[in-house]
Scaffold this active site. Sequence first.
Site, PDB file in Angstrom:
ATOM      1  N   PHE A  41      37.736  47.317  35.914  1.00  0.00           N
ATOM      2  CA  PHE A  41      38.715  47.062  34.856  1.00  0.00           C
ATOM      3  C   PHE A  41      38.249  47.761  33.577  1.00  0.00           C
ATOM      4  O   PHE A  41      37.077  47.668  33.219  1.00  0.00           O
ATOM      5  CB  PHE A  41      38.801  45.552  34.640  1.00  0.00           C
ATOM      6  CG  PHE A  41      39.917  45.120  33.735  1.00  0.00           C
ATOM      7  CD1 PHE A  41      41.223  45.073  34.194  1.00  0.00           C
ATOM      8  CD2 PHE A  41      39.661  44.754  32.425  1.00  0.00           C
ATOM      9  CE1 PHE A  41      42.256  44.659  33.354  1.00  0.00           C
ATOM     10  CE2 PHE A  41      40.692  44.336  31.586  1.00  0.00           C
ATOM     11  CZ  PHE A  41      41.986  44.295  32.047  1.00  0.00           C
ATOM     12  N   ASP A 101      31.625  40.598  38.426  1.00  0.00           N
ATOM     13  CA  ASP A 101      32.789  40.125  37.680  1.00  0.00           C
ATOM     14  C   ASP A 101      33.775  39.533  38.676  1.00  0.00           C
ATOM     15  O   ASP A 101      34.257  40.226  39.585  1.00  0.00           O
ATOM     16  CB  ASP A 101      33.419  41.291  36.893  1.00  0.00           C
ATOM     17  CG  ASP A 101      34.525  40.811  35.972  1.00  0.00           C
ATOM     18  OD1 ASP A 101      35.193  39.821  36.318  1.00  0.00           O
ATOM     19  OD2 ASP A 101      34.723  41.443  34.917  1.00  0.00           O
ATOM     20  N   TYR A 142      41.877  31.993  33.027  1.00  0.00           N
ATOM     21  CA  TYR A 142      43.338  31.941  32.841  1.00  0.00           C
ATOM     22  C   TYR A 142      44.110  32.637  33.959  1.00  0.00           C
ATOM     23  O   TYR A 142      45.328  32.640  33.949  1.00  0.00           O
ATOM     24  CB  TYR A 142      43.736  32.538  31.489  1.00  0.00           C
ATOM     25  CG  TYR A 142      43.216  33.939  31.233  1.00  0.00           C
ATOM     26  CD1 TYR A 142      43.840  35.046  31.790  1.00  0.00           C
ATOM     27  CD2 TYR A 142      42.094  34.143  30.441  1.00  0.00           C
ATOM     28  CE1 TYR A 142      43.351  36.325  31.569  1.00  0.00           C
ATOM     29  CE2 TYR A 142      41.604  35.414  30.203  1.00  0.00           C
ATOM     30  CZ  TYR A 142      42.240  36.507  30.771  1.00  0.00           C
ATOM     31  OH  TYR A 142      41.745  37.762  30.560  1.00  0.00           O
ATOM     32  N   ARG A 166      52.310  45.288  41.353  1.00  0.00           N
ATOM     33  CA  ARG A 166      51.264  44.362  41.765  1.00  0.00           C
ATOM     34  C   ARG A 166      51.834  42.951  41.930  1.00  0.00           C
ATOM     35  O   ARG A 166      52.568  42.466  41.074  1.00  0.00           O
ATOM     36  CB  ARG A 166      50.176  44.375  40.688  1.00  0.00           C
ATOM     37  CG  ARG A 166      48.944  43.609  41.036  1.00  0.00           C
ATOM     38  CD  ARG A 166      47.882  43.832  39.988  1.00  0.00           C
ATOM     39  NE  ARG A 166      48.194  43.131  38.749  1.00  0.00           N
ATOM     40  CZ  ARG A 166      47.287  42.741  37.860  1.00  0.00           C
ATOM     41  NH1 ARG A 166      46.010  43.014  38.060  1.00  0.00           N
ATOM     42  NH2 ARG A 166      47.635  42.108  36.765  1.00  0.00           N
TER      43      ARG A 166
HETATM   44  C1  LIG Z   1      41.402  40.144  33.303  1.00  0.00           C
HETATM   45  C2  LIG Z   1      40.124  40.898  33.234  1.00  0.00           C
HETATM   46  C3  LIG Z   1      39.433  41.026  32.023  1.00  0.00           C
HETATM   47  C4  LIG Z   1      40.007  40.495  30.742  1.00  0.00           C
HETATM   48  O1  LIG Z   1      39.030  40.234  29.786  1.00  0.00           O
HETATM   49  P1  LIG Z   1      39.364  39.318  28.520  1.00  0.00           P
HETATM   50  O2  LIG Z   1      38.227  39.540  27.614  1.00  0.00           O
HETATM   51  O3  LIG Z   1      39.485  37.909  29.020  1.00  0.00           O
HETATM   52  O4  LIG Z   1      40.661  39.783  27.943  1.00  0.00           O
HETATM   53  C5  LIG Z   1      38.200  41.670  32.033  1.00  0.00           C
HETATM   54  N1  LIG Z   1      37.685  42.183  33.192  1.00  0.00           N
HETATM   55  C6  LIG Z   1      38.339  42.084  34.368  1.00  0.00           C
HETATM   56  C7  LIG Z   1      37.732  42.636  35.606  1.00  0.00           C
HETATM   57  C8  LIG Z   1      39.586  41.450  34.418  1.00  0.00           C
HETATM   58  O5  LIG Z   1      40.247  41.375  35.566  1.00  0.00           O
END
Ligand SMILES: *Cc1c(COP(=O)(O)O)cnc(C)c1O
Length: 396
Positions: free
Chosen positions: A113, A183, A208, A355
Amino acid sequence: MTTDFTKTRAMFDLPPGVIYLDGNSLGPLPRAAALRVAQTVTAEWGQMLIGGWNKAGWMDQPSRVGDRIARLIGAEPGHVVMGDTLSIKVYQALASSLQMNPRRVILSDTGNFPSDLYMAQGLCQTLGDRDLVTVAPEALLEAIDETVAVVLVTEVDYRTGRRHDMAALSARAHDKGALIIWDLAHSAGAFRVDVAKGGADFAVGCSYKYLNSGPGGPAFIYVAPRHAETAPPALSGWLGHEAPFAFDRDYRPGRGIERMRVGTPPVLQLAALEAALDIWDAVDLDDLRARSLDLTDRFIAGVEAACPMLTLVTPRDPQARGSQVSFAHPEGYAIMQALIAAGVVGDFRAPDILRFGFTPLYTTFDEVDAAVAILARIMTTGAWDQPQFKTRAKVT
Ligand SMILES: *Cc1c(COP(=O)(O)O)cnc(C)c1O
């Protein structure tokens, strides 16, 4: 345990007429969360005022809730704590790892991500003597060598749903003297995770998505027991101090996972999450996975039969995927907008991915069939090919 998914569905407040296939991005509202938050606001914040920190247990909430997440991710109790956003927790785990291992490279893959990669890039700039190296997801295992300090890997690819092999990558990292951060953004609550057996040094994730804490809900961080008393917290905020209310001038890390706390916890969001987690008490994670695979298999088969113009980008092998299904099409954005207008809510990920998240707690087989039928109609009639479906919104 046999999970009653009719019962778990009834625990959510889902708007009528909507087939929600986006719980992997923002989980829907658990009915109990609305009540719990209202109660926390009026009875705790309203009546106890600052006394709530002690009387209502707000100060212990991050580790109390962390222990409930621990069960879902296979963590040892007492080694998970809530706080901040996932991006911050990625940064913290990375910075901590780089202090523990002096080698040069943070290794990740191009399917990760972007925020995870951005945080790594920012940290490398701050430190000056470290580099982020990214390789294709399939090349990650082989790329772990003696230059790598830490491997940063998101278990399930947010676009394709492809799932990495946690045990194999962790074993290779340790074999080469590297640390590994997992992660679990698209894993926690999507299927059974076992960070202890899987060899994670650190794990992070958000609440969330599949865990339904609501928009802006806090992230979690896990530190393996073998590092609990030695991992430097990197973000040395007062609530991770050994004695926050001693107000010492110098920082001393707190015991174990407590040191990974930074600042004041988001009490209202944690109240929502606590209520959302009650649902999981009635869920067997093996039942969850079985139903997730049944739902996703059915969706894949239905869409492939009815929509040959869409290309499956999610692995067919159940072992190799999470709980989402993605199809590619050059007009993916417009198709998704047309679907949403027809009551099927998925999302679009650039450049061309439609998705769909499958969340067994509330998604039904009838909904899968209806979503397939609506998608098939939109594709065969070309209903997506209209100007109102082609204007990009800020959030896709
Ligand atoms: C959803 C997601 C995030 C989002 O990070 P936030 O700091 O909560 O906005 C980060 N990394 C991955 C792999 C995600 O899927």
